[in-house]
Design an enzyme around this catalytic site. Sequence first.
Site, mmCIF file in Angstrom:
data_model
loop_
_atom_site.group_PDB
_atom_site.id
_atom_site.type_symbol
_atom_site.label_atom_id
_atom_site.label_comp_id
_atom_site.label_asym_id
_atom_site.label_seq_id
_atom_site.Cartn_x
_atom_site.Cartn_y
_atom_site.Cartn_z
ATOM 1 N N TYR A 124 86.463 -43.349 -19.457
ATOM 2 C CA TYR A 124 86.115 -42.651 -20.658
ATOM 3 C C TYR A 124 87.446 -42.645 -21.730
ATOM 4 O O TYR A 124 87.349 -42.987 -22.628
ATOM 5 C CB TYR A 124 85.374 -41.421 -20.207
ATOM 6 C CG TYR A 124 85.202 -40.521 -21.555
ATOM 7 C CD1 TYR A 124 84.071 -41.119 -22.619
ATOM 8 C CD2 TYR A 124 85.811 -39.271 -21.850
ATOM 9 C CE1 TYR A 124 83.989 -40.185 -23.779
ATOM 10 C CE2 TYR A 124 85.592 -38.656 -23.231
ATOM 11 C CZ TYR A 124 84.939 -39.045 -24.040
ATOM 12 O OH TYR A 124 84.567 -38.234 -25.272
ATOM 13 N N TRP A 149 85.804 -30.107 -25.526
ATOM 14 C CA TRP A 149 84.772 -29.165 -25.101
ATOM 15 C C TRP A 149 83.458 -28.834 -26.217
ATOM 16 O O TRP A 149 83.283 -27.767 -26.479
ATOM 17 C CB TRP A 149 85.564 -27.823 -24.806
ATOM 18 C CG TRP A 149 86.347 -27.980 -23.632
ATOM 19 C CD1 TRP A 149 86.993 -29.254 -23.065
ATOM 20 C CD2 TRP A 149 86.796 -26.970 -22.812
ATOM 21 N NE1 TRP A 149 87.803 -28.974 -22.219
ATOM 22 C CE2 TRP A 149 87.893 -27.467 -21.668
ATOM 23 C CE3 TRP A 149 86.763 -25.462 -22.633
ATOM 24 C CZ2 TRP A 149 88.597 -26.915 -20.735
ATOM 25 C CZ3 TRP A 149 87.340 -25.049 -21.478
ATOM 26 C CH2 TRP A 149 88.190 -25.487 -20.671
#
Length: 291
Positions: A124, A149
């Site tokens: 990723y 996040w």
Amino acid sequence: MKILVAGRSGQVAQSLAAISTPDRQFVTLGRPELDICDPASVEAAIRAHQPAALINAAAYTAVDKAESEPEAAFAANETGPRVLATAAHQAGFPILHISTDYVFAGDKDGFYTEDDPVDPQSVYGRSKLAGERAVAEANPNHVILRTAWVFSPYGNNFVKTMLRLAADRDTVRVVSDQWGSPTYAPDIAEGLSRVLDKALASPTNPSWRGIFHMTSQGTCTWADFAEEIFRQSAERGGPSAKVERITTAGYPTPAKRPANSRLANGKVEAVFGFGLPAWRDAASAGIQALA
């Protein structure tokens, strides 16, 4: 004015749609209307909507699944951004591209700046770094915004997972040795809009181009974040649980996560004149929206 947003169901795309106005309309498109890997599809969308700029909020974000699906990850995170940036360049307008803390190894002491060496440790992360480079190569009129996040009232995210788990159990095990800044997608959307103000006002100003970090103010661990979620949820009469702090080794995953995802936001604050709210305030807004 229309701003074309690649991606429709993601957290940032939905947050952009929520702040759309007649003066600045964020047109969010996903498949089948827009296939970011298909130049003809992208060019057709640009012809149809005649946007003033393009925001790429589309991405392959299944971090663990990417380890076994690298082709899919690189298609969405490198090929697609290249196609979008090329089309925007040909049409003569800027592209804003969203990237991630995963481009870093996560082993630095302190905050990562935009000039720090990149060293992604997962498929990723490597695909997102490839996407950054593809955008920069294809369109000099670009702004790459790294965030981390991400949570929101939309889609799947850490806040929703914690509240769901707390509804079924008294204790939740959460990693306590990874650091970052929980960042609220509606705050990212507002930040993107402010970046657009300057990117559109001065298309040739080089100081308003390049890579920037944009996360909430302050940092915490995932366990700290979970405790704050449960505290604020309990105050509103919602589900809450005790947090059992564990190490990353105690919660193995196919993809390696950065232990340090702390991003320095000084550059975006200096250049664009804003910073995102503190992460606790962002958590409060997110939980209130879910209440």
